[in-house]
Scaffold this motif. Structure first.
Motif, PDB file in Angstrom:
ATOM      1  N   PHE A  16      52.295  38.521  34.774  1.00 33.25           N
ATOM      2  CA  PHE A  16      52.960  37.301  35.085  1.00 33.25           C
ATOM      3  C   PHE A  16      53.630  36.793  33.824  1.00 33.25           C
ATOM      4  N   PRO A  17      54.933  37.051  34.005  1.00 28.77           N
ATOM      5  CA  PRO A  17      55.610  36.598  32.629  1.00 28.77           C
ATOM      6  C   PRO A  17      55.835  34.883  32.678  1.00 28.77           C
ATOM      7  N   ASP A  18      55.920  34.505  33.636  1.00 31.51           N
ATOM      8  CA  ASP A  18      55.739  32.874  33.409  1.00 31.51           C
ATOM      9  C   ASP A  18      54.356  32.195  32.933  1.00 31.51           C
ATOM     10  N   LEU A  19      53.279  33.029  33.052  1.00 33.24           N
ATOM     11  CA  LEU A  19      51.988  32.529  32.354  1.00 33.24           C
ATOM     12  C   LEU A  19      51.718  33.111  31.148  1.00 33.24           C
ATOM     13  N   GLY A  20      52.642  34.125  30.796  1.00 30.92           N
ATOM     14  CA  GLY A  20      52.132  34.939  29.394  1.00 30.92           C
ATOM     15  C   GLY A  20      51.226  35.853  29.723  1.00 30.92           C
ATOM     16  N   TRP A  21      50.874  36.545  30.793  1.00 34.15           N
ATOM     17  CA  TRP A  21      49.451  37.332  31.115  1.00 34.15           C
ATOM     18  C   TRP A  21      50.388  38.445  31.476  1.00 34.15           C
ATOM     19  N   ASN A  22      49.706  39.604  30.696  1.00 34.97           N
ATOM     20  CA  ASN A  22      50.580  40.920  30.790  1.00 34.97           C
ATOM     21  C   ASN A  22      49.162  41.809  30.989  1.00 34.97           C
ATOM     22  N   GLU A  23      49.585  43.005  31.712  1.00 34.47           N
ATOM     23  CA  GLU A  23      48.735  44.078  31.993  1.00 34.47           C
ATOM     24  C   GLU A  23      47.560  43.758  32.685  1.00 34.47           C
ATOM     25  N   VAL A  24      47.852  42.862  33.973  1.00 33.12           N
ATOM     26  CA  VAL A  24      46.540  42.175  34.646  1.00 33.12           C
ATOM     27  C   VAL A  24      46.426  43.387  35.747  1.00 33.12           C
ATOM     28  N   PRO A  25      44.925  43.793  35.808  1.00 32.09           N
ATOM     29  CA  PRO A  25      44.577  44.274  36.958  1.00 32.09           C
ATOM     30  C   PRO A  25      44.682  43.893  38.092  1.00 32.09           C
ATOM     31  N   VAL A  26      45.195  44.306  39.249  1.00 23.89           N
ATOM     32  CA  VAL A  26      45.195  43.724  40.701  1.00 23.89           C
ATOM     33  C   VAL A  26      44.576  44.606  41.460  1.00 23.89           C
ATOM     34  N   ARG A  27      44.245  44.075  42.809  1.00 19.38           N
ATOM     35  CA  ARG A  27      43.490  44.614  44.003  1.00 19.38           C
ATOM     36  C   ARG A  27      44.625  44.260  45.094  1.00 19.38           C
ATOM     37  N   ILE A  28      44.716  45.438  45.856  1.00 16.80           N
ATOM     38  CA  ILE A  28      45.846  45.280  47.033  1.00 16.80           C
ATOM     39  C   ILE A  28      44.655  45.137  48.273  1.00 16.80           C
ATOM     40  N   ALA A  36      45.572  35.719  45.493  1.00 16.29           N
ATOM     41  CA  ALA A  36      44.870  34.718  44.810  1.00 16.29           C
ATOM     42  C   ALA A  36      44.519  35.251  43.412  1.00 16.29           C
ATOM     43  N   ILE A  37      44.399  34.354  42.636  1.00 16.42           N
ATOM     44  CA  ILE A  37      44.376  34.376  40.984  1.00 16.42           C
ATOM     45  C   ILE A  37      43.027  33.761  40.601  1.00 16.42           C
ATOM     46  N   HIS A  38      42.620  34.556  39.714  1.00 18.40           N
ATOM     47  CA  HIS A  38      41.175  33.965  39.318  1.00 18.40           C
ATOM     48  C   HIS A  38      41.515  32.880  38.230  1.00 18.40           C
ATOM     49  N   CYS A  39      40.698  31.748  38.445  1.00 17.34           N
ATOM     50  CA  CYS A  39      40.945  30.713  37.163  1.00 17.34           C
ATOM     51  C   CYS A  39      39.790  29.942  37.231  1.00 17.34           C
ATOM     52  N   ASP A  58      41.813  33.676  33.566  1.00 20.40           N
ATOM     53  CA  ASP A  58      40.642  34.701  33.071  1.00 20.40           C
ATOM     54  C   ASP A  58      40.770  35.270  31.727  1.00 20.40           C
ATOM     55  N   THR A  59      40.277  34.566  30.767  1.00 23.94           N
ATOM     56  CA  THR A  59      40.735  35.349  29.309  1.00 23.94           C
ATOM     57  C   THR A  59      39.956  36.419  29.169  1.00 23.94           C
ATOM     58  N   ARG A  60      38.991  36.972  29.808  1.00 20.70           N
ATOM     59  CA  ARG A  60      38.238  38.215  29.610  1.00 20.70           C
ATOM     60  C   ARG A  60      39.019  39.448  30.095  1.00 20.70           C
ATOM     61  N   LYS A  61      40.170  38.925  30.945  1.00 17.79           N
ATOM     62  CA  LYS A  61      41.215  40.084  31.272  1.00 17.79           C
ATOM     63  C   LYS A  61      42.505  39.940  30.457  1.00 17.79           C
ATOM     64  N   GLY A  62      42.403  39.165  29.472  1.00 16.14           N
ATOM     65  CA  GLY A  62      43.408  39.016  28.485  1.00 16.14           C
ATOM     66  C   GLY A  62      44.417  38.208  28.816  1.00 16.14           C
ATOM     67  N   LEU A 108      44.435  29.353  43.853  1.00 12.93           N
ATOM     68  CA  LEU A 108      43.815  29.417  42.687  1.00 12.93           C
ATOM     69  C   LEU A 108      42.165  29.656  43.245  1.00 12.93           C
ATOM     70  N   ALA A 109      41.403  30.723  42.683  1.00 13.21           N
ATOM     71  CA  ALA A 109      39.989  30.897  43.163  1.00 13.21           C
ATOM     72  C   ALA A 109      39.210  31.347  41.921  1.00 13.21           C
ATOM     73  N   ASN A 110      38.098  31.266  42.175  1.00 11.41           N
ATOM     74  CA  ASN A 110      36.937  31.500  41.583  1.00 11.41           C
ATOM     75  C   ASN A 110      36.499  33.031  41.856  1.00 11.41           C
ATOM     76  N   ARG A 111      37.167  34.076  41.108  1.00 14.38           N
ATOM     77  CA  ARG A 111      37.046  35.391  41.382  1.00 14.38           C
ATOM     78  C   ARG A 111      35.980  36.061  39.939  1.00 14.38           C
ATOM     79  N   ARG A 112      35.120  35.225  39.380  1.00 15.53           N
ATOM     80  CA  ARG A 112      34.705  35.651  38.497  1.00 15.53           C
ATOM     81  C   ARG A 112      33.790  36.748  38.761  1.00 15.53           C
ATOM     82  N   LYS A 113      33.061  36.916  39.663  1.00 17.06           N
ATOM     83  CA  LYS A 113      32.177  37.934  40.243  1.00 17.06           C
ATOM     84  C   LYS A 113      32.881  39.252  40.653  1.00 17.06           C
ATOM     85  N   MET A 114      34.355  39.163  40.714  1.00 14.20           N
ATOM     86  CA  MET A 114      35.130  40.222  41.227  1.00 14.20           C
ATOM     87  C   MET A 114      35.576  41.132  40.062  1.00 14.20           C
TER      88      MET A 114
END
Length: 145
Positions: A16-28, A36-39, A58-62, A108-114
Motif C-alpha cells: 500500500f504505497p500511499d500508506l507506506g505499508w509494504n509486504e502486507v498479507p491479504v486474503r482473497i 476491507a483493511i484492518h484498522c 495494524d502495526t502487528r503486520k508491519g 475500515l474494519a476491525n479484523r484483529r481476530k483475523m
C-alpha cells in the motif's frame, strides 16, 4: 483486445504505497463484495469547517505506527461475515499487486481476530483476476525482489 485476466491465488502479499505499508498479507474472498483493511481507533474529527477521518493501521503486520487522516471518505452499511449489518467508513487508496498500482476502495474494519489484515473482495477482483484457490502468493512470487 482486452488485457487477459491475471490469475490470483487464495492469498497474496501486496504493498500500500500511499500508506507506506509494504509486504502486507491479504486474503482473497470472492464471497465478500467489498475489500476491507484492518484498522483501529477510527473516529471523525472536525477541524474548523473540515471533517477528517482518523485511523491507525495494524502495526502487528508491519504498518507504520502513525495516525492516518483523510478527508476523502464515505460512510456505508456493510453486511459482515456473520450477516449483521454494520456502519463502516470507506477510503480510497493505492494497492500494488502484480507490479501494478490500482486505486481501490477499502472499508475500515476491525479484523484483529483475523489472520489477514486485508481482505480483497469482488469489486476489486472483477475484470482483473481469475481466482485459483489452489495457489498462494502469485503476485509476491512473480514480483519478488
Amino acid at each position: 483486445m482486452k488485457n487477459p485476466l491475471e490469475t490470483i491465488g487464495a492469498t497474496d502479499v501486496v504493498d500500500f504505497p500511499d500508506l507506506g505499508w509494504n509486504e502486507v498479507p491479504v486474503r482473497i474472498d470472492s464471497g465478500a463484495a467489498t475489500s476491507a483493511i484492518h484498522c483501529s481507533r477510527v473516529k471523525l474529527v472536525k477541524e474548523g469547517e473540515t471533517v477528517k477521518l482518523h485511523f491507525y493501521l495494524d502495526t502487528r503486520k508491519g504498518a507504520p505506527q502513525q495516525l492516518f487522516s483523510v478527508t476523502d471518505f464515505k460512510e456505508t452499511v456493510i453486511r459482515n461475515s456473520f450477516g449483521k449489518e454494520e456502519k463502516r467508513y470507506v477510503i480510497k487508496t493505492g494497492i500494488r499487486i502484480f507490479g501494478k498500482k490500482i486505486r481501490a476502495e477499502f472499508s475500515l474494519a476491525n479484523r484483529r481476530k483475523m489472520r489477514y489484515p486485508v481482505l480483497l473482495g469482488r469489486k476489486f477482483l472483477k475484470n482483473r483476476f481469475i481466482i485459483d484457490v489452489s495457489q498462494q502468493d502469485l503476485s509476491a512470487k512473480k514480483h519478488s525482489k
